[in-house]
Design a protein around this motif. Structure first.
Motif, PDB file in Angstrom:
ATOM      1  N   UNK A 169       9.629  83.758  -4.750  1.00 14.95           N
ATOM      2  CA  UNK A 169       8.844  82.782  -3.984  1.00 14.95           C
ATOM      3  C   UNK A 169       9.253  81.398  -4.473  1.00 14.95           C
ATOM      4  N   UNK A 170       9.163  80.422  -3.588  1.00 13.62           N
ATOM      5  CA  UNK A 170       9.554  79.057  -3.951  1.00 13.62           C
ATOM      6  C   UNK A 170       8.485  78.068  -3.532  1.00 13.62           C
ATOM      7  N   UNK A 171       8.428  76.970  -4.257  1.00 14.22           N
ATOM      8  CA  UNK A 171       7.472  75.905  -3.972  1.00 14.22           C
ATOM      9  C   UNK A 171       8.213  74.579  -3.937  1.00 14.22           C
ATOM     10  N   UNK A 172       8.034  73.853  -2.850  1.00 17.14           N
ATOM     11  CA  UNK A 172       8.694  72.548  -2.691  1.00 17.14           C
ATOM     12  C   UNK A 172       7.645  71.447  -2.614  1.00 17.14           C
ATOM     13  N   UNK A 173       7.955  70.316  -3.236  1.00 19.40           N
ATOM     14  CA  UNK A 173       7.137  69.117  -3.080  1.00 19.40           C
ATOM     15  C   UNK A 173       7.992  68.070  -2.384  1.00 19.40           C
ATOM     16  N   UNK A 174       7.433  67.479  -1.345  1.00 17.73           N
ATOM     17  CA  UNK A 174       8.161  66.545  -0.475  1.00 17.73           C
ATOM     18  C   UNK A 174       7.469  65.195  -0.478  1.00 17.73           C
ATOM     19  N   UNK A 191       1.617  54.806  11.311  1.00 23.97           N
ATOM     20  CA  UNK A 191       1.829  55.577  10.093  1.00 23.97           C
ATOM     21  C   UNK A 191       1.079  56.894  10.113  1.00 23.97           C
ATOM     22  N   UNK A 192      -0.165  56.878  10.597  1.00 23.09           N
ATOM     23  CA  UNK A 192      -0.941  58.113  10.707  1.00 23.09           C
ATOM     24  C   UNK A 192      -0.278  59.085  11.677  1.00 23.09           C
ATOM     25  N   UNK A 193       0.230  58.559  12.783  1.00 23.79           N
ATOM     26  CA  UNK A 193       0.889  59.428  13.756  1.00 23.79           C
ATOM     27  C   UNK A 193       2.173  60.020  13.186  1.00 23.79           C
ATOM     28  N   UNK A 194       2.880  59.229  12.390  1.00 26.20           N
ATOM     29  CA  UNK A 194       4.090  59.733  11.736  1.00 26.20           C
ATOM     30  C   UNK A 194       3.739  60.935  10.857  1.00 26.20           C
ATOM     31  N   UNK A 195       2.668  60.831  10.091  1.00 29.20           N
ATOM     32  CA  UNK A 195       2.262  61.938   9.224  1.00 29.20           C
ATOM     33  C   UNK A 195       1.911  63.175  10.042  1.00 29.20           C
ATOM     34  N   UNK A 196       1.187  62.970  11.138  1.00 38.70           N
ATOM     35  CA  UNK A 196       0.824  64.112  11.974  1.00 38.70           C
ATOM     36  C   UNK A 196       2.071  64.762  12.583  1.00 38.70           C
ATOM     37  N   UNK A 197       2.985  63.943  13.080  1.00 44.97           N
ATOM     38  CA  UNK A 197       4.215  64.480  13.689  1.00 44.97           C
ATOM     39  C   UNK A 197       5.073  65.190  12.648  1.00 44.97           C
ATOM     40  N   UNK A 198       5.109  64.643  11.450  1.00 44.20           N
ATOM     41  CA  UNK A 198       5.909  65.249  10.390  1.00 44.20           C
ATOM     42  C   UNK A 198       5.358  66.624  10.014  1.00 44.20           C
ATOM     43  N   UNK A 199       4.035  66.729   9.878  1.00 42.78           N
ATOM     44  CA  UNK A 199       3.424  68.021   9.572  1.00 42.78           C
ATOM     45  C   UNK A 199       3.678  69.013  10.702  1.00 42.78           C
ATOM     46  N   UNK A 200       3.573  68.550  11.946  1.00 45.06           N
ATOM     47  CA  UNK A 200       3.834  69.435  13.078  1.00 45.06           C
ATOM     48  C   UNK A 200       5.276  69.914  13.065  1.00 45.06           C
ATOM     49  N   UNK A 201       6.204  69.019  12.719  1.00 40.86           N
ATOM     50  CA  UNK A 201       7.615  69.408  12.626  1.00 40.86           C
ATOM     51  C   UNK A 201       7.803  70.476  11.558  1.00 40.86           C
ATOM     52  N   UNK A 202       7.152  70.296  10.422  1.00 40.21           N
ATOM     53  CA  UNK A 202       7.287  71.286   9.359  1.00 40.21           C
ATOM     54  C   UNK A 202       6.715  72.635   9.769  1.00 40.21           C
ATOM     55  N   UNK A 203       5.493  72.645  10.302  1.00 40.48           N
ATOM     56  CA  UNK A 203       4.859  73.918  10.641  1.00 40.48           C
ATOM     57  C   UNK A 203       5.592  74.628  11.781  1.00 40.48           C
ATOM     58  N   UNK A 204       6.156  73.871  12.720  1.00 37.67           N
ATOM     59  CA  UNK A 204       6.905  74.486  13.817  1.00 37.67           C
ATOM     60  C   UNK A 204       8.245  75.045  13.351  1.00 37.67           C
ATOM     61  N   UNK A 212       1.879  74.779   4.421  1.00 40.76           N
ATOM     62  CA  UNK A 212       2.102  73.340   4.229  1.00 40.76           C
ATOM     63  C   UNK A 212       0.792  72.693   3.809  1.00 40.76           C
ATOM     64  N   UNK A 213       0.847  71.899   2.742  1.00 40.94           N
ATOM     65  CA  UNK A 213      -0.347  71.203   2.254  1.00 40.94           C
ATOM     66  C   UNK A 213      -0.045  69.723   2.107  1.00 40.94           C
ATOM     67  N   UNK A 214      -1.060  68.903   2.379  1.00 43.51           N
ATOM     68  CA  UNK A 214      -0.957  67.478   2.075  1.00 43.51           C
ATOM     69  C   UNK A 214      -1.604  67.266   0.712  1.00 43.51           C
ATOM     70  N   UNK A 215      -0.821  66.803  -0.257  1.00 41.97           N
ATOM     71  CA  UNK A 215      -1.331  66.670  -1.620  1.00 41.97           C
ATOM     72  C   UNK A 215      -1.434  65.213  -2.053  1.00 41.97           C
ATOM     73  N   UNK A 218       1.553  60.357   1.295  1.00 45.29           N
ATOM     74  CA  UNK A 218       2.742  60.769   2.049  1.00 45.29           C
ATOM     75  C   UNK A 218       3.499  61.855   1.295  1.00 45.29           C
ATOM     76  N   UNK A 219       2.757  62.656   0.550  1.00 44.47           N
ATOM     77  CA  UNK A 219       3.343  63.711  -0.265  1.00 44.47           C
ATOM     78  C   UNK A 219       2.795  65.062   0.179  1.00 44.47           C
ATOM     79  N   UNK A 220       3.703  66.030   0.299  1.00 48.05           N
ATOM     80  CA  UNK A 220       3.339  67.342   0.810  1.00 48.05           C
ATOM     81  C   UNK A 220       3.921  68.432  -0.085  1.00 48.05           C
TER      82      UNK A 220
END
Length: 306
Positions: A169-174, A191-204, A212-215, A218-220
């Protein structure tokens, strides 16, 4: 004392059924059938009928994952006189799902057999509210990614599972590169929309089992079960490619987004804090040599993805 004749009692039961979303049923062991009250029919999404319902047909509406448990409890009540309470799901003919609570107790039937009398309560709205509150408690309200607390619980469970079955198993911090500049240039709504789009890109892009977690701002963090560090770099490459042209809903603006990342293997001999610390250290190594760089403890992989 309240005195009720047969008609008044029937009317009172009907009022209770309608107001409380509760119906009653009887299982007849002699002929292996059910009798349902009108509310039970409504909960099942069926039309009422005068004849009793064969057991196999009555239980066929239950979700496949719940049917065995209900049948076991029903037979234990009929054969051994055991009472039961449980939650289950009913799948209606149109595909909609109703959450129900069942409670039952056995009694001696008129034919000398042991029958079972029970109630069925529709708890769908309660379950929906409960699930909504759970999602609110476990997810980041801006992006919909899971929050730190939920992520740590999932990652801890995955670490145990990985150790038990010998699976990688692997864990990445972005961390998004230059996110402050996006806020300063275009404003916080963008900026808020960028975060939402970025999370959607990751989950898709990621698998359904990945988390995917927001920690941070702008860190995930990404948890990737049954994935080696080498394999974990590939979805990050796809995410990086898609993120270079994020189209915003506002003014058809396109943002070129890059990120830095650190990937750490989840090994049985380390705990979650050590794994997070390792991935975080690798992330900041990537940011010092980046932008748009992924760091691991394997130099050959760093070269391939940089």
């Amino acid at each position: 004392m309240i005195e009720l004749d047969r008609d008044k009692l029937a009317g009172l039961i009907a009022m209770i059924e309608d107001a409380g979303q509760v119906g009653y049923w009887q299982f007849h062991t002699a002929d292996d059938t059910f009798s349902w009250s009108p509310q039970v029919y409504r909960i099942h999404g069926r039309r009422s009928r005068q004849t009793d319902i064969p057991r196999a047909e009555a239980l066929s509406d239950l979700h496949a994952d719940d049917r065995g448990l209900v049948e076991d409890c029903l037979l234990a009540a009929a054969l051994r006189g055991e009472e039961f309470q449980l939650d289950a799901r009913i799948v209606r003919a149109d595909g909609s799902v109703r959450y129900v609570k069942m409670a039952a107790r056995p009694f001696d039937g008129r034919t000398g057999t042991r029958d079972v009398l029970g109630i069925l309560i529709d708890i769908t709205e309660f379950k929906r509210t409960e699930n909504k509150l759970r999602r609110l408690a476990e997810t980041d309200p801006l992006t919909g990614a899971v929050n730190v607390r939920r992520f740590e619980a999932i990652a801890t469970a995955e670490l145990r599972r990985s150790a038990r079955f010998g699976k990688p198993a692997s864990l990445a911090i972005i961390d998004i590169d230059g996110f402050k500049g996006i806020n300063d240039t275009f404003g916080h709504p963008v900026g808020d929309e960028v975060l939402r789009k970025f999370v959607r890109t990751m989950t898709n892009t990621l698998r359904e089992v990945d988390v995917v977690a927001r920690i941070g701002g702008d860190e995930f963090a990404i948890l990737m079960p049954e994935t080696t560090v080498d394999e974990a770099t590939r979805p990050l490459e796809r995410i990086a490619s898609l993120s270079r042209t994020l189209t915003m809903d506002r003014d058809n603006l396109t943002i070129c987004l890059t990120f830095s990342a650190g990937i750490s293997a989840m090994t049985p001999e380390t705990d979650l804090r050590e794994i997070l610390r390792s991935a975080d250290t690798l992330l900041y190594q990537a940011k010092r040599t980046g932008p748009s760089r992924v760091e691991t403890l394997m130099p050959e992989i760093r070269q391939r993805v940089s």
